[in-house]
Every structure is written in C-alpha cells, then in structure tokens.
Write a protein that holds these residues in place. Sequence first.
Motif, PDB file in Angstrom:
ATOM      1  N   LYS A 120       0.788  -1.232   0.000  1.00  0.00           N
ATOM      2  CA  LYS A 120       0.000   0.000   0.000  1.00  0.00           C
ATOM      3  C   LYS A 120       0.822   1.284   0.000  1.00  0.00           C
ATOM      4  O   LYS A 120       0.349   2.321  -0.447  1.00  0.00           O
ATOM      5  CB  LYS A 120      -0.953   0.015   1.204  1.00  0.00           C
ATOM      6  N   LEU A 179     -17.322   5.886  -2.742  1.00  0.00           N
ATOM      7  CA  LEU A 179     -16.072   5.926  -1.971  1.00  0.00           C
ATOM      8  C   LEU A 179     -15.350   4.578  -1.898  1.00  0.00           C
ATOM      9  O   LEU A 179     -14.224   4.512  -1.427  1.00  0.00           O
ATOM     10  CB  LEU A 179     -16.361   6.428  -0.551  1.00  0.00           C
ATOM     11  N   ILE A 180     -16.011   3.507  -2.365  1.00  0.00           N
ATOM     12  CA  ILE A 180     -15.354   2.191  -2.318  1.00  0.00           C
ATOM     13  C   ILE A 180     -14.282   2.129  -3.409  1.00  0.00           C
ATOM     14  O   ILE A 180     -14.592   2.310  -4.585  1.00  0.00           O
ATOM     15  CB  ILE A 180     -16.396   1.065  -2.540  1.00  0.00           C
ATOM     16  N   PRO A 181     -13.004   1.925  -3.050  1.00  0.00           N
ATOM     17  CA  PRO A 181     -11.979   1.855  -4.097  1.00  0.00           C
ATOM     18  C   PRO A 181     -12.141   0.599  -4.958  1.00  0.00           C
ATOM     19  O   PRO A 181     -12.417  -0.477  -4.434  1.00  0.00           O
ATOM     20  CB  PRO A 181     -10.660   1.824  -3.321  1.00  0.00           C
ATOM     21  N   TYR A 184     -11.534  -3.902  -1.195  1.00  0.00           N
ATOM     22  CA  TYR A 184     -11.834  -4.530   0.100  1.00  0.00           C
ATOM     23  C   TYR A 184     -13.231  -5.127   0.017  1.00  0.00           C
ATOM     24  O   TYR A 184     -14.169  -4.457  -0.419  1.00  0.00           O
ATOM     25  CB  TYR A 184     -11.776  -3.510   1.236  1.00  0.00           C
ATOM     26  N   LYS A 218     -13.058  10.889  -4.640  1.00  0.00           N
ATOM     27  CA  LYS A 218     -13.206   9.426  -4.743  1.00  0.00           C
ATOM     28  C   LYS A 218     -12.336   8.845  -5.849  1.00  0.00           C
ATOM     29  O   LYS A 218     -12.022   7.665  -5.821  1.00  0.00           O
ATOM     30  CB  LYS A 218     -14.675   9.057  -4.972  1.00  0.00           C
ATOM     31  N   THR A 242      -4.085   8.267  -0.397  1.00  0.00           N
ATOM     32  CA  THR A 242      -4.629   8.842   0.835  1.00  0.00           C
ATOM     33  C   THR A 242      -3.585   9.765   1.452  1.00  0.00           C
ATOM     34  O   THR A 242      -3.925  10.761   2.047  1.00  0.00           O
ATOM     35  CB  THR A 242      -5.025   7.750   1.837  1.00  0.00           C
ATOM     36  N   VAL A 243      -2.315   9.398   1.309  1.00  0.00           N
ATOM     37  CA  VAL A 243      -1.238  10.282   1.742  1.00  0.00           C
ATOM     38  C   VAL A 243      -0.291  10.457   0.574  1.00  0.00           C
ATOM     39  O   VAL A 243       0.105   9.490  -0.062  1.00  0.00           O
ATOM     40  CB  VAL A 243      -0.471   9.693   2.940  1.00  0.00           C
ATOM     41  N   GLU A 301       0.850   6.843  -0.102  1.00  0.00           N
ATOM     42  CA  GLU A 301       0.048   5.744   0.420  1.00  0.00           C
ATOM     43  C   GLU A 301      -1.171   5.588  -0.474  1.00  0.00           C
ATOM     44  O   GLU A 301      -1.924   6.525  -0.669  1.00  0.00           O
ATOM     45  CB  GLU A 301      -0.380   6.042   1.868  1.00  0.00           C
ATOM     46  N   THR A 343      -4.852   4.050  -1.962  1.00  0.00           N
ATOM     47  CA  THR A 343      -6.136   3.579  -1.443  1.00  0.00           C
ATOM     48  C   THR A 343      -6.317   2.096  -1.747  1.00  0.00           C
ATOM     49  O   THR A 343      -7.213   1.461  -1.228  1.00  0.00           O
ATOM     50  CB  THR A 343      -7.318   4.314  -2.108  1.00  0.00           C
ATOM     51  N   VAL A 384     -17.201   4.889   5.132  1.00  0.00           N
ATOM     52  CA  VAL A 384     -16.308   4.089   4.297  1.00  0.00           C
ATOM     53  C   VAL A 384     -14.871   4.572   4.476  1.00  0.00           C
ATOM     54  O   VAL A 384     -13.938   3.783   4.580  1.00  0.00           O
ATOM     55  CB  VAL A 384     -16.721   4.178   2.815  1.00  0.00           C
ATOM     56  N   ARG A 385     -14.697   5.905   4.500  1.00  0.00           N
ATOM     57  CA  ARG A 385     -13.344   6.457   4.559  1.00  0.00           C
ATOM     58  C   ARG A 385     -13.180   7.378   5.773  1.00  0.00           C
ATOM     59  O   ARG A 385     -14.155   7.903   6.300  1.00  0.00           O
ATOM     60  CB  ARG A 385     -13.094   7.307   3.309  1.00  0.00           C
ATOM     61  N   CYS A 430      -8.232  12.083   6.121  1.00  0.00           N
ATOM     62  CA  CYS A 430      -7.206  11.720   5.148  1.00  0.00           C
ATOM     63  C   CYS A 430      -7.738  10.868   4.012  1.00  0.00           C
ATOM     64  O   CYS A 430      -7.066  10.701   2.997  1.00  0.00           O
ATOM     65  CB  CYS A 430      -6.043  11.013   5.837  1.00  0.00           C
ATOM     66  N   GLY A 431      -8.926  10.292   4.138  1.00  0.00           N
ATOM     67  CA  GLY A 431      -9.492   9.522   3.035  1.00  0.00           C
ATOM     68  C   GLY A 431      -9.065   8.067   2.984  1.00  0.00           C
ATOM     69  O   GLY A 431      -9.377   7.369   2.027  1.00  0.00           O
ATOM     70  N   ALA A 432      -8.351   7.588   4.010  1.00  0.00           N
ATOM     71  CA  ALA A 432      -7.969   6.173   4.028  1.00  0.00           C
ATOM     72  C   ALA A 432      -9.212   5.323   4.300  1.00  0.00           C
ATOM     73  O   ALA A 432     -10.090   5.733   5.052  1.00  0.00           O
ATOM     74  CB  ALA A 432      -6.925   5.934   5.105  1.00  0.00           C
TER      75      ALA A 432
END
Lengths: 271, 66
Positions: A11, A64-66, A124, A154, A159-160, A235, A237, B5-6, B10-12
């Motif tokens: 990740k 929002l689900i990757p 996930y 989205k 995320t980072v 990082e 998603t 969900v997130r 930070c959106g993780a």
Amino acid sequence: MKTRILEKDSKTIKLLIEDTSLAFVNAIRRLAISDVPTLAIDEVAFLDNTSVLYDEIIAHRLGLIPLTTDLEHYKSSEECEGADPITNPECYVRLFLDVEAKEDGTVIYSGDLKSEDPAVKPVYDNIPIVVLAKGQKLTFEAYARLGRGKEHIKWSPVTVSAHKYVPVLKINFEKCDLCGKCVKACPKDVLEIKNDKLIIKNIFSCTLCRACEEVCEPQAIKVSWAEDSFILTIESTGALPPEKIVYEAAKILWKKADEMEKLIEELSEGE
Amino acid sequence: MLIPVRCFTCGAVIGDKWEEFKKRVEQGEDPEKVLDDLGIKRYCCRRMLLSHIDLLPQVIKFTRPL
C-alpha cells in the motif's frame, strides 16, 4: 537525479529522490493526488430501495469504495464526456446488486457487488454498505468510470502523498560529552550511544523537531536539511499499486511539459 | 449510524476494519492494541473507529411500512 526506494509494501512507498528540486518533487506529489486516474462508481440507478438509508447516501458510500483499476482498457473521462453509461462499455463498468434480507440485521458488504468486468472489483470485500431488516430489498445498477482526483476525491488514488526534506545531523565530537540527553529527548529514536560514541541510527525518521539541539548543553548537535534531496511518501487507497501511481504521475508531468514546450514554440514562431 | 467508508480527514479506507475492531474490543482487548494490529497509524483514522457508535442495527426496525 537519483531515486532509491526506502520502504515499500503493498500500500505504501517511500522514495528518496536526490539531486533534484523541490518544485519537481512537489509536482509529482500534486499530480498523484489530483491527476492520476482511477475507476470509481459515478452513477447509480436504484430499481428498489426499501432500506432505512436514502438512495443518495448509499450512492455516496458506493462511490467511496476503491475499485481495482485497469487503466489500459477504459477511455479517459475527457473522451467519455456526455457518454451514456448503458451503451458505452468502453467508458463504464457495470456493477450490480439484488438482495432481499431473510433476517433482521443482514449486512450488505462491498464484496456482494457483482461486476461485469472480472478485473474491476472492490479492493476490500468487507466494507458495510447498508444493514437491512427482514424483508427489506435493495436492487441497483452502478456504473463506474475513470476520473481524476481534481473532479472528486473518490477518484484520487492516494490517501497520503507528502514530501519532506532529508535531515542532516551535524555532531561536533570534540564538544560532545556523551551525556545522553539527546538520545532520551529524541521522539523518533534517531540517536544512540555505542562504544563511547554518539551515532545516528536512522536519519530518515528524523522530523527536524530540534529537541536534541535544545537539550544539548555543549551545543554539539546541529540539525539542518539537505537542499536538493527529498523523501516522497505515497500511500495508496488500493485502487493502484503505489509504484504505479508514481509512474503515472511522472508520465503526466512529461506530457504536460511537452505541451508547454509546444505552446512556447508556437508563440515564438508568431513573433 | 453506520461506519463511514473512509476517514473524514485523510481519506484512508477504514470501513473494512470496523467489524474486526468491534469484535475484538467486545472480547476485552485494548482498543489501542487492536488499532495498531489493524495498521491504523494516524490519529485521524483511529478516532473514526474509536468514536463510532453503531446505531443502524437499532434504527432498521423503524422504517416505513413495506
């Protein structure tokens, strides 16, 4: 320019980039956030929803689900503008769900979504989408497309995405009296006394907080940073592997630089 | 209501970790240790799970008549 991988797992990736400028590293960082495309659910058609959550809330959660992203086989968001999701399989992936709860408290997970493209599925499988009571129904068709983080977060693959300076610790061994105060003061455990000598264990975890400099009475430690080296942390998603994000960001930067060059050429020809 | 969900900041993705977190904390484990085990490092993501109250299972009974 030299690049070295400091840390890497499925990740995250941490890169040391040497002999470069802050502007370049920052461009890669920003492109990773806002320009690298991924797939995400964008349109949802509800056929039946008797759950307690409104259609909009469920659609938002779905977005929002990757999703695992296949960048080669789908057209970009620019090419797909105004395209109908139902008749354009090269732009949209169809995912669907059709459930009726047989008992109270049935949890519907992201893994229950069925996708028409086996390469595109939720990263996930156990993200709860909604909880149903007995007899409640949820039926919808969702359409995912490629998009960019600047349109909606989205679609952002990270995320980072952050960079920092490479710390440089200068120790004056003549002044150092091995009191050990700096070793205790460091919140990141960077320093160590070994064989009657102060040594630096892991310089990359230093956050430039200067706690060691402050507690050192003989003023033997000096904290500074390198001007031309940076640490880039990404990082993911899960939509794309972290190394792929850096690669795609670099490719976009290359393309943008080419466009800029062309524009300047056209302008100078006009004179 | 239902676990987001997130992470808001930070959106993780944290939604997938909720059920394991809940199960292990109910069994008496220390939430700090569970969060570390799940690989949730930042405090923005940690508060998402720590401060969440799962109300939806109670709300589902008060829906409109089917």
